[in-house]
Design an enzyme around this catalytic site. Sequence first.
Site, PDB file in Angstrom:
ATOM      1  N   TYR A 182       0.839  -1.207   0.000  1.00 54.42           N
ATOM      2  CA  TYR A 182       0.000   0.000   0.000  1.00 54.42           C
ATOM      3  C   TYR A 182       0.877   1.263   0.000  1.00 54.42           C
ATOM      4  O   TYR A 182       0.717   2.144  -0.849  1.00 54.42           O
ATOM      5  CB  TYR A 182      -0.930  -0.021   1.221  1.00 54.42           C
ATOM      6  CG  TYR A 182      -1.873   1.156   1.293  1.00 54.42           C
ATOM      7  CD1 TYR A 182      -3.040   1.178   0.532  1.00 54.42           C
ATOM      8  CD2 TYR A 182      -1.607   2.241   2.122  1.00 54.42           C
ATOM      9  CE1 TYR A 182      -3.914   2.258   0.599  1.00 54.42           C
ATOM     10  CE2 TYR A 182      -2.468   3.318   2.194  1.00 54.42           C
ATOM     11  CZ  TYR A 182      -3.629   3.329   1.438  1.00 54.42           C
ATOM     12  OH  TYR A 182      -4.482   4.401   1.501  1.00 54.42           O
ATOM     13  N   LYS A 222       1.328   4.210  -2.984  1.00 55.18           N
ATOM     14  CA  LYS A 222       1.003   5.622  -2.784  1.00 55.18           C
ATOM     15  C   LYS A 222       2.228   6.507  -3.018  1.00 55.18           C
ATOM     16  O   LYS A 222       2.106   7.634  -3.509  1.00 55.18           O
ATOM     17  CB  LYS A 222       0.443   5.835  -1.376  1.00 55.18           C
ATOM     18  CG  LYS A 222      -0.906   5.148  -1.126  1.00 55.18           C
ATOM     19  CD  LYS A 222      -1.981   5.561  -2.101  1.00 55.18           C
ATOM     20  CE  LYS A 222      -3.376   5.184  -1.647  1.00 55.18           C
ATOM     21  NZ  LYS A 222      -4.401   5.510  -2.659  1.00 55.18           N
TER      22      LYS A 222
HETATM   23  N1  LIG Z   1      -9.759   6.468   4.725  1.00 52.60           N
HETATM   24  C1  LIG Z   1      -8.477   6.684   5.005  1.00 52.60           C
HETATM   25  O1  LIG Z   1      -8.048   6.678   6.189  1.00 52.60           O
HETATM   26  C2  LIG Z   1      -7.507   6.972   3.881  1.00 52.60           C
HETATM   27  C3  LIG Z   1      -6.266   7.528   4.211  1.00 52.60           C
HETATM   28  C4  LIG Z   1      -5.367   7.805   3.205  1.00 52.60           C
HETATM   29  C5  LIG Z   1      -5.702   7.564   1.878  1.00 52.60           C
HETATM   30  N2  LIG Z   1      -6.917   7.018   1.573  1.00 52.60           N
HETATM   31  C6  LIG Z   1      -7.218   6.762   0.157  1.00 52.60           C
HETATM   32  O2  LIG Z   1      -8.429   7.415  -0.189  1.00 52.60           O
HETATM   33  C7  LIG Z   1      -8.999   6.789  -1.338  1.00 52.60           C
HETATM   34  C8  LIG Z   1     -10.488   6.611  -1.132  1.00 52.60           C
HETATM   35  O3  LIG Z   1     -10.696   5.685  -0.080  1.00 52.60           O
HETATM   36  P1  LIG Z   1     -11.821   5.896   1.026  1.00 52.60           P
HETATM   37  O4  LIG Z   1     -11.132   6.132   2.303  1.00 52.60           O
HETATM   38  O5  LIG Z   1     -12.827   6.858   0.550  1.00 52.60           O
HETATM   39  O6  LIG Z   1     -12.400   4.402   1.087  1.00 52.60           O
HETATM   40  P2  LIG Z   1     -13.869   3.826   0.813  1.00 52.60           P
HETATM   41  O7  LIG Z   1     -14.892   4.600   1.557  1.00 52.60           O
HETATM   42  O8  LIG Z   1     -13.745   2.359   1.076  1.00 52.60           O
HETATM   43  O9  LIG Z   1     -14.085   4.075  -0.753  1.00 52.60           O
HETATM   44  C9  LIG Z   1     -13.291   3.398  -1.708  1.00 52.60           C
HETATM   45  C10 LIG Z   1     -13.849   3.669  -3.096  1.00 52.60           C
HETATM   46  O10 LIG Z   1     -12.993   2.999  -4.052  1.00 52.60           O
HETATM   47  C11 LIG Z   1     -13.811   2.244  -4.924  1.00 52.60           C
HETATM   48  N3  LIG Z   1     -13.112   1.060  -5.425  1.00 52.60           N
HETATM   49  C12 LIG Z   1     -12.486   0.094  -4.698  1.00 52.60           C
HETATM   50  N4  LIG Z   1     -12.037  -0.871  -5.508  1.00 52.60           N
HETATM   51  C13 LIG Z   1     -12.402  -0.513  -6.777  1.00 52.60           C
HETATM   52  C14 LIG Z   1     -12.245  -1.116  -8.058  1.00 52.60           C
HETATM   53  N5  LIG Z   1     -11.626  -2.308  -8.204  1.00 52.60           N
HETATM   54  N6  LIG Z   1     -12.727  -0.469  -9.153  1.00 52.60           N
HETATM   55  C15 LIG Z   1     -13.373   0.719  -9.021  1.00 52.60           C
HETATM   56  N7  LIG Z   1     -13.557   1.331  -7.841  1.00 52.60           N
HETATM   57  C16 LIG Z   1     -13.086   0.727  -6.730  1.00 52.60           C
HETATM   58  C17 LIG Z   1     -15.033   1.845  -4.079  1.00 52.60           C
HETATM   59  O11 LIG Z   1     -16.153   1.607  -4.931  1.00 52.60           O
HETATM   60  P3  LIG Z   1     -16.784   0.171  -5.297  1.00 52.60           P
HETATM   61  O12 LIG Z   1     -16.529  -0.751  -4.136  1.00 52.60           O
HETATM   62  O13 LIG Z   1     -18.218   0.493  -5.541  1.00 52.60           O
HETATM   63  O14 LIG Z   1     -16.067  -0.244  -6.553  1.00 52.60           O
HETATM   64  C18 LIG Z   1     -15.252   3.112  -3.266  1.00 52.60           C
HETATM   65  O15 LIG Z   1     -16.028   4.020  -4.005  1.00 52.60           O
HETATM   66  C19 LIG Z   1      -8.220   5.487  -1.534  1.00 52.60           C
HETATM   67  O16 LIG Z   1      -7.318   5.634  -2.615  1.00 52.60           O
HETATM   68  C20 LIG Z   1      -7.470   5.314  -0.222  1.00 52.60           C
HETATM   69  O17 LIG Z   1      -6.278   4.581  -0.395  1.00 52.60           O
HETATM   70  C21 LIG Z   1      -7.834   6.720   2.548  1.00 52.60           C
END
Ligand SMILES: NC(=O)c1ccc[n+]([C@@H]2O[C@H](COP(=O)([O-])OP(=O)(O)OC[C@H]3O[C@@H](n4cnc5c(N)ncnc54)[C@H](OP(=O)(O)O)[C@@H]3O)[C@@H](O)[C@H]2O)c1
Length: 258
Positions: free
Chosen positions: A153, A157
């Site tokens: 991961y 990133k």
């Molecule tokens: N939350 C945190 O603490 C955090 C911190 C740092 C960075 N991030 C980053 O923020 C970004 C968004 O994550 P989030 O926190 O909002 O998580 P989330 O609420 O789980 O949302 C993840 C999104 O990614 C989509 N996704 C996952 N696999 C996919 C695939 N194979 N094809 C198309 N879409 C896909 C999901 O949609 P479907 O399942 O409908 O496909 C969902 O809309 C990610 O890149 C994550 O690494 C998150």
Amino acid sequence: MPQSYALVTGASAGLGSEFARQLAAKGLNLLLVARREDRLKALADTLSQEFGVSVKTLAADLSQSNAPLQIQQFCDDNGLQVDWLINNAGIAGPDLLTDRDWHEQQAFFQLMMLSVVELCHRFVPAMAARGFGRVINVASVAGRIPRSGGCNYGPSKAYLIALSEELNLTVGGQGVNVSALCPGFTHTDFHQTAGLSDMKAGMPGWLWYGAETVVNDAIRGVEGGRPVVLSGRLYRWLDPLFQSVWTRRFFRIKARPE
Ligand SMILES: NC(=O)c1ccc[n+]([C@@H]2O[C@H](COP(=O)([O-])OP(=O)(O)OC[C@H]3O[C@@H](n4cnc5c(N)ncnc54)[C@H](OP(=O)(O)O)[C@@H]3O)[C@@H](O)[C@H]2O)c1
């Protein structure tokens, strides 16, 4: 005549849904992409009614190598001009060494890195030719410092951060701002999806930010032309520590006790 759109991947939950909301509030038309089309359609109905913008949806699995081409073809067929590209979709992913299914690893890297770089490859040249574009690649503070464990991961990133910085240097002078967004812990579905709800429940609340703050920081950052956007005061304060040679040395010693 093509119409201006913001393309948001991973818009069915979390940060992606919030990006959709804040960009719609700015009056931008949206193309929302993720696998769960029912959620995309529900969000599209809400945002188009609330903000009077056009919101289209496309179900696509970005861990499949044909997805970026599918997205570009959808845009071409429907006359959508992508002026904003938000590469947000992402998951926690497998452990590089202990999870032994290579296909799962490959699908992870396809989603986290290759789909992002291919969407940049497909959409950024046209933005530069038109003299305007905004690209946000959602990375993480996990990409700012190497730690032992996972090896998957964080490095994915770190690649997005390097890619964004170099793209920003390359096309920034042509009106295209590219930013890597580096959030810390953020309240979304991310940890629940990864089976990390217990870990989250055991952590202090002050480490966590809301999606609204993170997305607001990201949009202000890309408008300001910043190549790397650390979101949240805590993580902006911690980042110089992460970059220091002393912190890196500390992590090395911790990983290899003499
Ligand atoms: N939350 C945190 O603490 C955090 C911190 C740092 C960075 N991030 C980053 O923020 C970004 C968004 O994550 P989030 O926190 O909002 O998580 P989330 O609420 O789980 O949302 C993840 C999104 O990614 C989509 N996704 C996952 N696999 C996919 C695939 N194979 N094809 C198309 N879409 C896909 C999901 O949609 P479907 O399942 O409908 O496909 C969902 O809309 C990610 O890149 C994550 O690494 C998150």
